[in-house]
Design a protein around this motif. Structure first.
Motif, PDB file in Angstrom:
ATOM      1  N   GLU A 161      23.735 128.246  23.353  1.00 33.66           N
ATOM      2  CA  GLU A 161      22.725 129.266  23.652  1.00 33.66           C
ATOM      3  C   GLU A 161      23.269 130.278  24.658  1.00 33.66           C
ATOM      4  O   GLU A 161      23.094 131.489  24.492  1.00 33.66           O
ATOM      5  N   GLN A 162      23.946 129.809  25.693  1.00 34.84           N
ATOM      6  CA  GLN A 162      24.520 130.713  26.689  1.00 34.84           C
ATOM      7  C   GLN A 162      25.590 131.598  26.071  1.00 34.84           C
ATOM      8  O   GLN A 162      25.658 132.795  26.358  1.00 34.84           O
ATOM      9  N   ALA A 163      26.430 131.027  25.227  1.00 37.44           N
ATOM     10  CA  ALA A 163      27.489 131.799  24.576  1.00 37.44           C
ATOM     11  C   ALA A 163      26.885 132.857  23.659  1.00 37.44           C
ATOM     12  O   ALA A 163      27.330 134.009  23.648  1.00 37.44           O
ATOM     13  N   SER A 164      25.839 132.474  22.911  1.00 41.01           N
ATOM     14  CA  SER A 164      25.172 133.417  22.012  1.00 41.01           C
ATOM     15  C   SER A 164      24.543 134.549  22.804  1.00 41.01           C
ATOM     16  O   SER A 164      24.657 135.722  22.440  1.00 41.01           O
ATOM     17  N   ARG A 165      23.893 134.213  23.921  1.00 38.91           N
ATOM     18  CA  ARG A 165      23.263 135.235  24.755  1.00 38.91           C
ATOM     19  C   ARG A 165      24.316 136.168  25.346  1.00 38.91           C
ATOM     20  O   ARG A 165      24.114 137.379  25.414  1.00 38.91           O
ATOM     21  N   THR A 166      25.449 135.621  25.741  1.00 34.82           N
ATOM     22  CA  THR A 166      26.535 136.435  26.295  1.00 34.82           C
ATOM     23  C   THR A 166      27.051 137.422  25.260  1.00 34.82           C
ATOM     24  O   THR A 166      27.261 138.597  25.558  1.00 34.82           O
ATOM     25  N   VAL A 167      27.230 136.966  24.035  1.00 33.44           N
ATOM     26  CA  VAL A 167      27.685 137.846  22.952  1.00 33.44           C
ATOM     27  C   VAL A 167      26.661 138.947  22.694  1.00 33.44           C
ATOM     28  O   VAL A 167      27.009 140.123  22.558  1.00 33.44           O
ATOM     29  N   MET A 168      25.371 138.582  22.673  1.00 32.60           N
ATOM     30  CA  MET A 168      24.322 139.576  22.440  1.00 32.60           C
ATOM     31  C   MET A 168      24.313 140.625  23.546  1.00 32.60           C
ATOM     32  O   MET A 168      24.170 141.817  23.279  1.00 32.60           O
ATOM     33  N   LEU A 169      24.491 140.200  24.784  1.00 38.16           N
ATOM     34  CA  LEU A 169      24.513 141.148  25.895  1.00 38.16           C
ATOM     35  C   LEU A 169      25.701 142.091  25.803  1.00 38.16           C
ATOM     36  O   LEU A 169      25.578 143.285  26.064  1.00 38.16           O
ATOM     37  N   GLU A 219      27.229 142.989  23.032  1.00 38.03           N
ATOM     38  CA  GLU A 219      26.974 143.905  21.920  1.00 38.03           C
ATOM     39  C   GLU A 219      25.982 144.985  22.337  1.00 38.03           C
ATOM     40  O   GLU A 219      26.160 146.155  22.023  1.00 38.03           O
ATOM     41  N   THR A 220      24.944 144.595  23.073  1.00 39.86           N
ATOM     42  CA  THR A 220      23.961 145.557  23.555  1.00 39.86           C
ATOM     43  C   THR A 220      24.618 146.555  24.492  1.00 39.86           C
ATOM     44  O   THR A 220      24.381 147.761  24.412  1.00 39.86           O
ATOM     45  N   ARG A 221      25.475 146.063  25.361  1.00 40.99           N
ATOM     46  CA  ARG A 221      26.188 146.924  26.311  1.00 40.99           C
ATOM     47  C   ARG A 221      27.057 147.931  25.554  1.00 40.99           C
ATOM     48  O   ARG A 221      27.066 149.118  25.859  1.00 40.99           O
ATOM     49  N   ALA A 222      27.771 147.458  24.548  1.00 39.02           N
ATOM     50  CA  ALA A 222      28.630 148.341  23.750  1.00 39.02           C
ATOM     51  C   ALA A 222      27.789 149.387  23.016  1.00 39.02           C
ATOM     52  O   ALA A 222      28.171 150.561  22.955  1.00 39.02           O
ATOM     53  N   ASP A 223      26.637 148.976  22.478  1.00 36.77           N
ATOM     54  CA  ASP A 223      25.743 149.927  21.795  1.00 36.77           C
ATOM     55  C   ASP A 223      25.259 151.001  22.753  1.00 36.77           C
ATOM     56  O   ASP A 223      25.228 152.180  22.408  1.00 36.77           O
ATOM     57  N   LEU A 224      24.878 150.592  23.967  1.00 37.57           N
ATOM     58  CA  LEU A 224      24.394 151.560  24.951  1.00 37.57           C
ATOM     59  C   LEU A 224      25.488 152.544  25.348  1.00 37.57           C
ATOM     60  O   LEU A 224      25.235 153.742  25.475  1.00 37.57           O
ATOM     61  N   ILE A 225      26.710 152.049  25.509  1.00 40.01           N
ATOM     62  CA  ILE A 225      27.828 152.929  25.862  1.00 40.01           C
ATOM     63  C   ILE A 225      28.054 153.941  24.741  1.00 40.01           C
ATOM     64  O   ILE A 225      28.247 155.129  24.997  1.00 40.01           O
ATOM     65  N   GLU A 226      28.006 153.483  23.486  1.00 37.62           N
ATOM     66  CA  GLU A 226      28.175 154.397  22.349  1.00 37.62           C
ATOM     67  C   GLU A 226      27.098 155.473  22.340  1.00 37.62           C
ATOM     68  O   GLU A 226      27.378 156.647  22.097  1.00 37.62           O
ATOM     69  N   LYS A 227      25.849 155.075  22.616  1.00 41.84           N
ATOM     70  CA  LYS A 227      24.749 156.039  22.619  1.00 41.84           C
ATOM     71  C   LYS A 227      24.918 157.064  23.734  1.00 41.84           C
ATOM     72  O   LYS A 227      24.658 158.243  23.535  1.00 41.84           O
ATOM     73  N   VAL A 228      25.346 156.606  24.905  1.00 42.58           N
ATOM     74  CA  VAL A 228      25.557 157.532  26.022  1.00 42.58           C
ATOM     75  C   VAL A 228      26.670 158.517  25.688  1.00 42.58           C
ATOM     76  O   VAL A 228      26.548 159.718  25.935  1.00 42.58           O
ATOM     77  N   LEU A 229      27.755 158.032  25.099  1.00 43.07           N
ATOM     78  CA  LEU A 229      28.850 158.918  24.730  1.00 43.07           C
ATOM     79  C   LEU A 229      28.412 159.927  23.672  1.00 43.07           C
ATOM     80  O   LEU A 229      28.773 161.096  23.739  1.00 43.07           O
ATOM     81  N   ALA A 230      27.633 159.488  22.707  1.00 45.56           N
ATOM     82  CA  ALA A 230      27.144 160.389  21.668  1.00 45.56           C
ATOM     83  C   ALA A 230      26.216 161.432  22.280  1.00 45.56           C
ATOM     84  O   ALA A 230      26.276 162.608  21.922  1.00 45.56           O
TER      85      ALA A 230
END
Length: 53
Positions: A11-19, A21-32
């Protein structure tokens, strides 16, 4: 003396991966957004320069 490191639970590993991915998505949106803002400013400047001539 080294501290004992306990492995992450599934569960911790899955949550870490989700975070990450969310962080990467937010960075992409900010750059766009930044790119879109730069394009807007460039278009506005070109319009202003054309209107001066």
């Amino acid at each position: 003396m080294r501290e004992k490191v306990t492995p992450l639970t599934k569960e911790q590993a899955s949550r870490t991966v989700m975070l990450e991915e969310t962080r990467a998505d937010l960075i992409e949106k900010v750059l766009a957004l930044t790119e879109a803002q730069a394009e807007y400013v460039t278009r506005r400047l070109l319009c202003l320069l054309q209107n001066e001539n």
